[in-house]
Design an enzyme around this catalytic site. Sequence first.
Site, mmCIF file in Angstrom:
data_model
loop_
_atom_site.group_PDB
_atom_site.id
_atom_site.type_symbol
_atom_site.label_atom_id
_atom_site.label_comp_id
_atom_site.label_asym_id
_atom_site.label_seq_id
_atom_site.Cartn_x
_atom_site.Cartn_y
_atom_site.Cartn_z
ATOM 1 N N HIS A 1 1.022 -1.291 0.177
ATOM 2 C CA HIS A 1 -0.020 -0.129 0.029
ATOM 3 C C HIS A 1 0.922 1.228 -0.189
ATOM 4 C CE1 HIS A 1 0.155 -0.031 4.538
ATOM 5 N NE2 HIS A 1 -0.039 1.386 4.378
ATOM 6 N N ASP B 1 1.480 -7.661 2.301
ATOM 7 C CA ASP B 1 1.319 -6.155 2.048
ATOM 8 C C ASP B 1 2.702 -5.748 1.850
ATOM 9 O OD1 ASP B 1 0.899 -3.495 1.809
ATOM 10 O OD2 ASP B 1 -0.457 -3.580 3.361
ATOM 11 N N SER C 1 3.771 2.511 8.397
ATOM 12 C CA SER C 1 3.569 1.537 7.293
ATOM 13 C C SER C 1 4.875 1.189 6.728
ATOM 14 C CB SER C 1 2.606 1.750 6.228
ATOM 15 O OG SER C 1 1.417 1.859 6.846
HETATM 16 N N1 ASP Z 1 -2.484 0.772 7.835
HETATM 17 C C1 ASP Z 1 -1.704 1.930 8.544
HETATM 18 C C2 ASP Z 1 -1.408 2.937 7.425
HETATM 19 O O1 ASP Z 1 -2.222 2.936 6.611
HETATM 20 C C3 ASP Z 1 -0.674 1.569 9.625
HETATM 21 C C4 ASP Z 1 -1.304 2.070 10.805
HETATM 22 O O2 ASP Z 1 -1.885 3.048 10.853
HETATM 23 O O3 ASP Z 1 -0.970 1.253 11.694
HETATM 24 O O4 ASP Z 1 -0.725 3.832 7.561
#
Ligand code: ASP
Length: 718
Positions: A87, A223, A650
């Site tokens: 992502h 991911d 992330s």
């Molecule tokens: N999934 C989160 C993000 O998009 C990571 C997190 O906030 O823990 O940055």
Amino acid sequence: MSKLKSIFLISFSLVVSQLVFAKEGMWLPFLLQQLNEGEMQSMGMKLSADDIYSVNHSSLKDAVLIFGGGCTGEVISDQGLVLTNHHCGYGQIQSHSSLDHDYLTNGFWAMSQNEELPNPGLKVTFVIRMEDVTKQVTEGIPSDIGEKERAEYIANKSKLITEEAVAETHYDAEVRPFYHGNQFILIVTETYKDIRMVGAPPSSIGKFGFDTDNWVWPRHTGDFSMFRIYAGKDNKPADYSPENVPFTPRHHFPVSLKGYQEDDFTMVFGFPGRTEEYLPSVAVEYVLNESNPAKIAMRDQSLAIINKWMKSDPLINIQYASKQSRISNAWKKWIGQSKGLKENDALEVKRALEADFQNKVDNNADWKQKYGSILADYKSVYDEAAAYMLSREMFIEYYYYGPEIFRFASKFDVLMDKDQSDEDLTRNIENLRKATEAHFKNYQEAVDRELFEQLSTLYLGQLDQIMHPRELTLFLTRKDPVRALYDKTLFASKEAVLDFLDDFKRKDVKDIEKDWAYIIQKDITNNYNEIVRPRLSEYGNQLDLLNRTYMQALMEVMPDYKNYYPDANFSLRVTYGKVKSYQPKNAVTYLPYTTTSGIIEKMDTTSYEYDVPEKLVDLIETNDYGVYADADGTMHVCFIATNHTTGGNSGSPAINANGELIGLNFDRTWESTMSDIMYDPNICRNIMVDIRYVLFIIDKYAGAKHLVDEMTLISEQQ
Ligand code: ASP
């Protein structure tokens, strides 16, 4: 407020160093020895603080980097190979994708360095050193100075410090406030600009579970994506050139094939973006009652529209993939955050703390004089500022995440300067041509029309009457505002815009000036800049002072309440904890890792969210995991631990007690979405993809073993 201004600054580092510790917190790597090393070692860490951060020799920090605008990445080979989340590389994967080369759907693997794809604009940044410069920055600040003057004073001092820090180097530097302006830290960095895409799994692996699984445990998402840093022949940063060579890092993470057990020590090293752990209850009330519901309502609408169109057409699916992810990620987090804060009585917890605080302050003459009115002052600022804060948030939601026609039209401002030279004008037209191509590559008028139709009244409905942009408000009273805008504007059609630019004469600015997309964008931005922003900056100054004072007051008055760590501000931090299961609700226990059996359990060929590539199914069904299997023969996919992380983390390396890479941080559990405001070590968990699953996908699924061969693998025997 006047009482607050006379407060003297106590010696801050003194207070910090006297604390006792638990696991919550995001710690500064250069202070680990002083603050955390003992606890980390007692939890199982075999490293010293100096192994993690050193300016004298290579250390783990030399392999950790800021990836792009808001993620972390790490170097995993001596040839500059970088690992980050799928992502985080999503924008790049998307920008290289087309219907012919759909890397989002099918994945991408460079089978040699020649096939690695350049990404103009993408940068990675290493931290060279950090230093506490609080004394230099704050020395001599007059105590009766206003917030604005204080900020100027600090900016001037910071400028001198950073200039000196980078003199005769190619580094950058900045001085950042910590603990809400009670501490200042110099951060010297080095930025590389030639970053090439090396590999990405298909979204059915890298985004497996999509929105439904996002922010949720148990998780089965691979991911990750891979890039490589290129440097000039001298190994220094250089603009993209085919002559550049793979970067040789000061350190790269060895990759462990040994796995982990429950209760093993783990550490996450990266750049957490933003937390607000010390908010007063009035601010949490604002989040719960105003900000989150309004933002969620806007995104409910935009997602309903975008999701519908994406499902209807493969081209739109590619064009809107990145935008959709940006919108839905925060949307779902806010929903979880509100739920978690309510269920865990965040307001009551904060109010009880404040009652205790006020009581202590009222019983001490010195504190009463310094801190007696803080909470009441917060309340009066929030009472007045809330409507303006909401207006700003709605402006962001509408203008930056809503219909795109306005932001596109705003780019044409550069043509408005009647006195610009012919040369400037020609250059501006050329840039606009490029911007037009880029904009329409990922744009569908039909989608935008619906966004305008659904979001405009919702946007205005959230604002106080006096903050309504006038032209937009009037325009919406027309019989069919959507047609009135999109049928007439120049800015909805690529061909029309390019023709306009081809024949552009200076007098043609009139056509822009009377175009409603242009008029409305000016109206919205001017309204924000003239009515909302000035007030917010006044309130911002008041809140800066209150936040700084409250932070200092909490640490002084309630030293045992918390292990005070600085809120995240996208600077390099270490967070540590243990691999740990948890109980999300009564009688339910979540185990700390998932395996590939869960992928098969979730598989659903009728849903893009859970469609598993056939080759992966074959590998799973034949247990063809090679050296990447766990000692028990299963293939672990993701695992959780008590590391305190947030957005920005992330892509951060998840590291074991020996400093080896065991995973890649990418998310938090549903119960943790509240942790930016209230972290609870009993239920908050970060989610990581197991590095062995990453290697398995690279090697067995993608056939790109040459990449694994570049890495330093640590197996059981070593
Ligand atoms: N999934 C989160 C993000 O998009 C990571 C997190 O906030 O823990 O940055």
